[in-house]
Design an enzyme around this catalytic site. Structure first.
Site, short mmCIF file in Angstrom:
data_model
loop_
_atom_site.label_atom_id
_atom_site.label_comp_id
_atom_site.label_asym_id
_atom_site.label_seq_id
_atom_site.Cartn_x
_atom_site.Cartn_y
_atom_site.Cartn_z
N GLU A 94 -27.60 -41.95 34.77
CA GLU A 94 -26.00 -42.89 34.17
C GLU A 94 -25.71 -41.92 32.98
O GLU A 94 -26.42 -42.85 31.93
CB GLU A 94 -26.03 -44.32 34.75
CG GLU A 94 -24.01 -44.66 34.23
CD GLU A 94 -23.98 -46.24 34.87
OE1 GLU A 94 -25.06 -45.73 35.43
OE2 GLU A 94 -23.18 -46.59 33.54
N LYS A 126 -15.17 -48.68 36.78
CA LYS A 126 -15.69 -50.74 36.28
C LYS A 126 -14.34 -50.97 36.37
O LYS A 126 -13.37 -50.35 35.58
CB LYS A 126 -15.86 -50.60 34.97
CG LYS A 126 -17.67 -50.07 35.13
CD LYS A 126 -18.44 -50.20 33.40
CE LYS A 126 -20.02 -50.36 33.05
NZ LYS A 126 -20.44 -49.36 32.26
N GLN A 177 -30.91 -48.03 28.61
CA GLN A 177 -30.42 -49.70 28.92
C GLN A 177 -30.98 -50.04 30.26
O GLN A 177 -30.63 -51.59 30.60
CB GLN A 177 -29.18 -48.95 28.70
CG GLN A 177 -28.12 -50.71 28.98
CD GLN A 177 -26.94 -50.40 28.99
OE1 GLN A 177 -26.13 -49.82 27.71
NE2 GLN A 177 -25.73 -50.09 29.95
N GLU A 178 -30.72 -49.48 31.15
CA GLU A 178 -30.90 -50.05 32.99
C GLU A 178 -32.07 -49.14 33.16
O GLU A 178 -31.86 -47.43 33.54
CB GLU A 178 -29.81 -49.87 32.81
CG GLU A 178 -29.28 -50.75 32.66
CD GLU A 178 -27.92 -50.47 32.87
OE1 GLU A 178 -27.45 -50.55 34.30
OE2 GLU A 178 -26.80 -50.88 32.44
N HIS A 192 -20.37 -53.67 38.10
CA HIS A 192 -20.16 -54.80 37.07
C HIS A 192 -20.08 -54.29 36.02
O HIS A 192 -20.09 -53.81 34.52
CB HIS A 192 -21.35 -55.86 37.46
CG HIS A 192 -22.47 -55.55 36.93
ND1 HIS A 192 -23.61 -56.50 36.50
CD2 HIS A 192 -23.03 -54.21 36.22
CE1 HIS A 192 -25.02 -55.92 36.18
NE2 HIS A 192 -24.50 -54.40 36.06
N ARG A 193 -19.98 -55.74 34.37
CA ARG A 193 -20.28 -55.43 33.48
C ARG A 193 -21.02 -56.29 32.52
O ARG A 193 -21.83 -57.67 33.51
CB ARG A 193 -18.78 -55.95 32.69
CG ARG A 193 -17.20 -54.97 32.60
CD ARG A 193 -17.79 -53.36 32.46
NE ARG A 193 -17.94 -52.41 31.11
CZ ARG A 193 -18.02 -52.38 30.23
NH1 ARG A 193 -16.26 -52.58 30.94
NH2 ARG A 193 -18.41 -51.84 29.63
N SER A 194 -22.04 -56.36 31.27
CA SER A 194 -23.02 -57.24 31.30
C SER A 194 -22.37 -58.56 30.89
O SER A 194 -23.14 -59.14 31.14
CB SER A 194 -23.41 -56.40 30.21
OG SER A 194 -22.27 -56.25 28.94
N HIS A 203 -29.02 -54.07 25.22
CA HIS A 203 -28.64 -54.96 26.99
C HIS A 203 -29.72 -56.72 26.32
O HIS A 203 -30.03 -57.59 26.98
CB HIS A 203 -28.23 -55.19 28.19
CG HIS A 203 -27.60 -54.31 28.26
ND1 HIS A 203 -26.78 -53.88 29.44
CD2 HIS A 203 -25.71 -54.41 27.43
CE1 HIS A 203 -25.49 -53.85 29.82
NE2 HIS A 203 -25.34 -53.67 28.61
N SER A 244 -21.92 -52.67 25.73
CA SER A 244 -22.12 -51.60 25.49
C SER A 244 -20.86 -49.90 26.16
O SER A 244 -20.67 -49.66 26.68
CB SER A 244 -23.09 -50.80 25.73
OG SER A 244 -22.97 -50.48 28.13
N GLU A 258 -27.88 -58.78 31.64
CA GLU A 258 -28.27 -57.99 33.32
C GLU A 258 -28.94 -58.62 34.02
O GLU A 258 -29.08 -58.41 35.52
CB GLU A 258 -27.30 -56.75 33.27
CG GLU A 258 -26.62 -56.45 32.48
CD GLU A 258 -26.00 -54.88 33.42
OE1 GLU A 258 -26.68 -54.28 33.77
OE2 GLU A 258 -24.90 -54.94 32.76
N LYS A 310 -23.17 -51.63 41.17
CA LYS A 310 -24.36 -51.41 40.71
C LYS A 310 -23.90 -52.87 39.79
O LYS A 310 -23.17 -53.68 39.37
CB LYS A 310 -24.54 -50.82 38.96
CG LYS A 310 -24.73 -50.55 38.66
CD LYS A 310 -25.57 -49.53 37.04
CE LYS A 310 -24.80 -49.65 35.95
NZ LYS A 310 -25.00 -49.02 34.83
N ASP A 327 -20.59 -42.82 33.52
CA ASP A 327 -19.35 -44.08 32.86
C ASP A 327 -18.75 -43.82 31.44
O ASP A 327 -17.53 -43.78 31.97
CB ASP A 327 -20.36 -45.68 32.68
CG ASP A 327 -20.20 -47.00 31.92
OD1 ASP A 327 -19.33 -46.59 31.81
OD2 ASP A 327 -21.39 -47.33 31.63
N ASP A 348 -30.01 -45.61 34.10
CA ASP A 348 -28.67 -46.29 32.87
C ASP A 348 -28.47 -45.85 31.12
O ASP A 348 -29.37 -46.91 31.18
CB ASP A 348 -27.81 -46.87 33.25
CG ASP A 348 -26.69 -47.05 31.95
OD1 ASP A 348 -26.71 -45.89 31.16
OD2 ASP A 348 -25.75 -47.89 32.47
P1 PGA Z 1 -22.22 -53.10 29.41
O1 PGA Z 1 -22.91 -52.28 29.98
O2 PGA Z 1 -20.84 -53.43 30.66
O3 PGA Z 1 -22.39 -52.85 28.59
O4 PGA Z 1 -20.74 -51.49 29.44
C1 PGA Z 1 -22.87 -51.89 31.40
C2 PGA Z 1 -23.30 -50.02 31.82
O5 PGA Z 1 -23.42 -49.41 30.68
O6 PGA Z 1 -23.23 -49.98 32.91
ZN ZN Z 2 -23.09 -47.77 31.75
#
Ligand code: PGA
Ligand code: ZN
Length: 461
Positions: free
Chosen positions: A318, A370, A179-180, A398-400, A171, A58, A221, A421, A345, A258
């Protein structure tokens, strides 16, 4: 008599020991089986460092460019042979003999070699691999762990882990738009205890889902990806898991989300987030999985978050709105900025220019960091420093798409960021970072401070 060599130690100076002797790179795989760049740097003093680059799903539009080959005969076009060739060719040539201990100068040289504003020519994945591998090589030459080499003796704060135990959005292949769904074990005395609490809650959640005949397969994740009836239902299941594991939500464990709401944006927007031909500056959003037909204005989401923050121990949101919705973000921050952490983010993409705008316009009160959004270690450190100077919270992320590389764990402690995270309590590319933090905590011994003991970290604006 003036040179008493007998019995004294002769020190042989190796002034060139941090000069770069060789730079190489290769294509390796990330946690989704997608190619990514790994770089190795050998210094003339024989020390060496290695780093592998993460990759998002994302991703924000304003991120530095991840260079992919686009050759559909290999990995569906996702190969990184061009980025690898850039490291092995022009970058290796330009850095031969360069003193890697001057990280800022080295990164400036990389930016100069690339010459574009978003690292599109050589690729942010090529540049980041080199930047991080250099930091690792220098740490090795100093015989120091990376967190100490980067952060010096003041680096001693172990971050609060934001553990993503239910995955949705882009994800996971399930019904959840958010997403999270994360837990933050702030009630622990030490990082290792926070990790244990998280793992116990994760194991309890698995039992709850099993009993409810839900799938316990995990998303990108490492969190579970159940098909729950609603986003709010997922919040309630997480609370249930915290309680059944023997902890009190709001006292031992806080909740964080998130939303990755850029993914919910209902229509193409103009620069200020407005719909084309529409007078209002309000961006419209659409839950793309649970209710894909119903569009809603940003203000509806703000009201929803407000309700959840009152009802649940939800302390961090987030990307509650989209990456270009500065207008909506302003209202969101005005409504909720004093009540909790609002994290940018996709909004900030670890970019000091975008963060500066956010600070000036009083938007958000924390930034997700990131390394591959911006592409060099120096620019990452600059974004962290700017955020801290403005009183914004900092979360190393991190990243996904990840690898076994654990650099971000060291970065979190080196900068005393306070939060990290890095996914759930499963999948080794996630757990590897937590394990590195355990090692760091052990190295620091009684000097280690767990950021949870300093809660609340954010005062808001
Ligand atoms: P991404 O997701 O690494 O797929 O961008 C992580 C996030 O959105 O925090
Ligand atoms: Zn994010």
């Amino acid at each position: 008599k003036r040179f008493p060599l007998v019995g004294s130690t002769v020190i042989i100076m190796l002034p060139m020991s941090t000069r770069i002797h060789a730079v190489t790179a290769r294509e390796v795989l990330d946690s989704r089986g997608t190619p990514t760049v790994e770089v190795e740097i050998r210094l003339s003093g024989e020390a060496a460092g290695r780093a592998a680059v993460p990759s998002g799903a994302s991703t924000g539009t304003h991120e530095a460019l991840e260079l992919r080959d686009g050759d559909t005969r290999r990995y569906g076009g996702k190969g990184v042979r061009r980025a690898v060739a850039h490291v092995r060719g022009p970058i290796a040539k330009a850095l031969k003999g360069f003193d890697a201990s001057h990280q800022a100068r080295l990164d400036a040289r990389l930016l100069e070699l690339d010459g574009t504003p978003n690292k599109a020519r050589l690729g942010a994945n090529a540049l980041l691999g080199v930047s991080l591998a250099a930091a690792h090589a220098v740490a090795a030459s100093r015989k120091l762990p990376l967190f100490r080499s980067l952060g010096g003796s003041g680096a001693r704060v172990l971050p609060i882990p934001m553990m993503n135990i239910i995955n949705g959005g882009a994800h996971a292949n399930n019904t959840l738009d958010i997403q999270e769904f994360m837990i933050m074990p702030i009630g622990a005395g030490r990082f290792s205890e926070a990790l244990r609490m998280g793992a116990e809650i994760f194991a309890t959640l698995k039992q709850i889902l099993k009993r409810a005949k839900q799938t316990t397969a995990v998303g990108d994740e490492g969190g579970f990806a159940p098909n729950l009836p609603s986003n709010e239902h997922a919040i309630r299941v997480v609370l249930q898991a915290i309680e059944q594991a023997g902890y009190t939500p709001g006292r031992h464990v806080m909740l964080a989300l998130d939303c990755a709401a850029t993914e919910w944006t209902a229509a193409p927007r103009s620069e200020n987030g407005a719909l084309p031909g529409v007078k209002t500056r309000e961006t419209r959003y659409r839950f793309f999985k649970s209710a894909p037909t119903k569009a809603m204005p940003a203000s509806t989401l703000v009201t929803l978050y407000q309700k959840w923050m009152s009802k649940y121990p939800l302390v961090s949101i987030e990307d509650g709105l989209g990456e270009d919705d500065w207008y909506g973000w302003r209202a969101l921050t005005r409504a909720l900025g004093s009540r909790g952490q609002l994290v940018g983010d996709d909004l900030f993409v670890t970019n000091v220019e975008r963060l500066r705008r956010g600070i000036a316009e009083r938007i958000a009160n924390a930034i997700l960091i990131k390394v591959n959004q911006i592409g060099t270690l120096t620019e990452t450190l600059e974004a962290i420093a700017l955020a801290k100077s403005a009183g914004y919270g900092t979360i190393i992320s991190h990243r996904s798409g990840e690898t076994e590389d654990v650099t971000i764990a060291d970065l979190a402690v080196a900068t005393n960021a306070g939060q990290i995270k890095t996914g759930s309590l499963s999948r080794s590319e996630r757990v590897a970072k937590y394990n590195e933090l355990l090692r760091i905590e052990e190295t620091l011994g009684p000097r280690a401070v767990y950021a949870g003991t300093r809660w609340p970290l954010v005062r808001g604006r």
